[in-house]
Design a protein around this motif. Structure first.
Motif, PDB file in Angstrom:
ATOM      1  N   ALA A   1      10.286  -6.093  -1.028  1.00  0.00           N
ATOM      2  CA  ALA A   1       9.453  -5.214  -1.858  1.00  0.00           C
ATOM      3  C   ALA A   1      10.300  -4.561  -2.956  1.00  0.00           C
ATOM      4  O   ALA A   1       9.840  -4.413  -4.097  1.00  0.00           O
ATOM      5  CB  ALA A   1       8.768  -4.159  -0.996  1.00  0.00           C
TER       6      ALA A   1
ATOM      7  N   ALA B   1       5.071  -3.986  -3.801  1.00  0.00           N
ATOM      8  CA  ALA B   1       4.329  -4.037  -2.539  1.00  0.00           C
ATOM      9  C   ALA B   1       4.090  -5.485  -2.124  1.00  0.00           C
ATOM     10  O   ALA B   1       3.981  -6.374  -2.963  1.00  0.00           O
ATOM     11  CB  ALA B   1       2.995  -3.306  -2.685  1.00  0.00           C
TER      12      ALA B   1
ATOM     13  N   ASN C   1       4.278  -2.847  -9.765  1.00  0.00           N
ATOM     14  CA  ASN C   1       3.460  -1.815 -10.396  1.00  0.00           C
ATOM     15  C   ASN C   1       2.961  -2.296 -11.748  1.00  0.00           C
ATOM     16  O   ASN C   1       3.655  -3.007 -12.462  1.00  0.00           O
ATOM     17  CB  ASN C   1       4.275  -0.529 -10.560  1.00  0.00           C
ATOM     18  CG  ASN C   1       3.413   0.689 -10.552  1.00  0.00           C
ATOM     19  OD1 ASN C   1       2.722   0.938  -9.581  1.00  0.00           O
ATOM     20  ND2 ASN C   1       3.434   1.454 -11.624  1.00  0.00           N
TER      21      ASN C   1
ATOM     22  N   GLU D   1       0.361  -0.917  -4.814  1.00  0.00           N
ATOM     23  CA  GLU D   1      -0.346  -0.934  -3.533  1.00  0.00           C
ATOM     24  C   GLU D   1      -1.853  -1.056  -3.699  1.00  0.00           C
ATOM     25  O   GLU D   1      -2.508  -1.789  -2.960  1.00  0.00           O
ATOM     26  CB  GLU D   1      -0.033   0.350  -2.733  1.00  0.00           C
ATOM     27  CG  GLU D   1       1.433   0.592  -2.483  1.00  0.00           C
ATOM     28  CD  GLU D   1       2.111   1.403  -3.577  1.00  0.00           C
ATOM     29  OE1 GLU D   1       3.212   1.912  -3.310  1.00  0.00           O
ATOM     30  OE2 GLU D   1       1.553   1.533  -4.698  1.00  0.00           O
TER      31      GLU D   1
ATOM     32  N   THR E   1       5.600  -1.371   1.200  1.00  0.00           N
ATOM     33  CA  THR E   1       5.809  -0.803  -0.131  1.00  0.00           C
ATOM     34  C   THR E   1       7.091   0.012  -0.176  1.00  0.00           C
ATOM     35  O   THR E   1       7.525   0.564   0.835  1.00  0.00           O
ATOM     36  CB  THR E   1       4.594   0.047  -0.549  1.00  0.00           C
ATOM     37  OG1 THR E   1       4.793   0.521  -1.872  1.00  0.00           O
ATOM     38  CG2 THR E   1       4.335   1.189   0.403  1.00  0.00           C
TER      39      THR E   1
ATOM     40  N   PRO F   1       2.695   5.351  -0.026  1.00  0.00           N
ATOM     41  CA  PRO F   1       1.507   5.254  -0.866  1.00  0.00           C
ATOM     42  C   PRO F   1       0.927   6.633  -1.194  1.00  0.00           C
ATOM     43  O   PRO F   1       0.858   7.509  -0.335  1.00  0.00           O
ATOM     44  CB  PRO F   1       0.512   4.460  -0.020  1.00  0.00           C
ATOM     45  CG  PRO F   1       1.325   3.801   1.035  1.00  0.00           C
ATOM     46  CD  PRO F   1       2.527   4.659   1.250  1.00  0.00           C
TER      47      PRO F   1
ATOM     48  N   CYS G   1      -3.698   5.075  -3.365  1.00  0.00           N
ATOM     49  CA  CYS G   1      -3.311   3.805  -2.739  1.00  0.00           C
ATOM     50  C   CYS G   1      -3.619   3.805  -1.244  1.00  0.00           C
ATOM     51  O   CYS G   1      -4.056   2.791  -0.699  1.00  0.00           O
ATOM     52  CB  CYS G   1      -1.835   3.537  -2.989  1.00  0.00           C
ATOM     53  SG  CYS G   1      -1.481   3.236  -4.744  1.00  0.00           S
TER      54      CYS G   1
ATOM     55  N   TYR H   1       6.749   1.872   4.598  1.00  0.00           N
ATOM     56  CA  TYR H   1       7.335   2.321   3.334  1.00  0.00           C
ATOM     57  C   TYR H   1       8.750   2.815   3.575  1.00  0.00           C
ATOM     58  O   TYR H   1       9.099   3.261   4.657  1.00  0.00           O
ATOM     59  CB  TYR H   1       6.474   3.390   2.656  1.00  0.00           C
ATOM     60  CG  TYR H   1       6.386   4.710   3.382  1.00  0.00           C
ATOM     61  CD1 TYR H   1       7.332   5.707   3.164  1.00  0.00           C
ATOM     62  CD2 TYR H   1       5.353   4.972   4.269  1.00  0.00           C
ATOM     63  CE1 TYR H   1       7.247   6.925   3.820  1.00  0.00           C
ATOM     64  CE2 TYR H   1       5.255   6.184   4.918  1.00  0.00           C
ATOM     65  CZ  TYR H   1       6.210   7.160   4.696  1.00  0.00           C
ATOM     66  OH  TYR H   1       6.125   8.359   5.354  1.00  0.00           O
TER      67      TYR H   1
END
Length: 164
Positions: free
Chosen positions: A19, A36, A52, A60, A83, A87, A91, A105
């Motif tokens: 990621a 993500a 992104n 996400e 991710t 988030p 998200c 994450y």
């Protein structure tokens, strides 16, 4: 019966590194450094990748919407959204509605806020994803922050936001 299995610590780190590679690619393309993945129930097969896009189309949320379009909810419930940074509320809500049953994450959103400060391009919401998911009617599992990944993710953000 809940058929979800848990990833190993090694799988978690490997996925967060992948990621992060997406996040760095997004930054190289002029976007904010977030990446993500959607990972299959085997915790190894990557079904979707997303960097992104912009301040409204976070990695996400874009990934969760595309996952909901491509895959049945029964499969998504056993999948994991991986991710780089926790988030945000938008998200987390999108993941919830897409029926993706777990998130991993590396870096906590609160830490991202500390790194970016009051940056106009990143008006961070101080609302942990666990709080968003706790308001729902289904148990989205959360793994994060992951301290061994947080530093390499934070280093990338320090470099990126320093130059903005």
């Amino acid at each position: 019966m809940d058929e979800r299995t848990e990833p190993t610590p090694g799988q978690v780190i490997t996925l967060l590194q992948r990621a992060q590679t997406l996040a760095e690619r997004a930054a190289a393309d002029g976007h904010h450094p977030f990446g993500a993945l959607l990972v299959a129930p085997d915790h190894e097969t990557v079904l979707l990748e997303q960097g992104n896009v912009d301040s409204v189309n976070h990695a996400e949320a874009v990934l969760a919407r595309e996952a909901a379009r491509q895959f049945p909810p029964e499969l998504l419930w056993r999948c994991t959204l991986v991710t780089t940074v926790e988030p945000c509320a938008m998200c987390s809500g999108t993941q919830y509605w897409a029926h993706i049953g777990r998130v991993i994450y590396g870096l906590e959103e609160r830490e991202l806020l500390r790194l970016t400060g009051n940056h106009a391009e990143n008006p961070t919401l101080d609302l942990p994803c666990r709080e968003v998911f706790a308001r729902g009617q289904k148990e989205v599992r959360v793994i994060g922050p992951v301290p061994s990944a947080a530093e390499f993710i934070a280093a990338s953000h320090r470099r990126f936001w320093k130059e903005r």
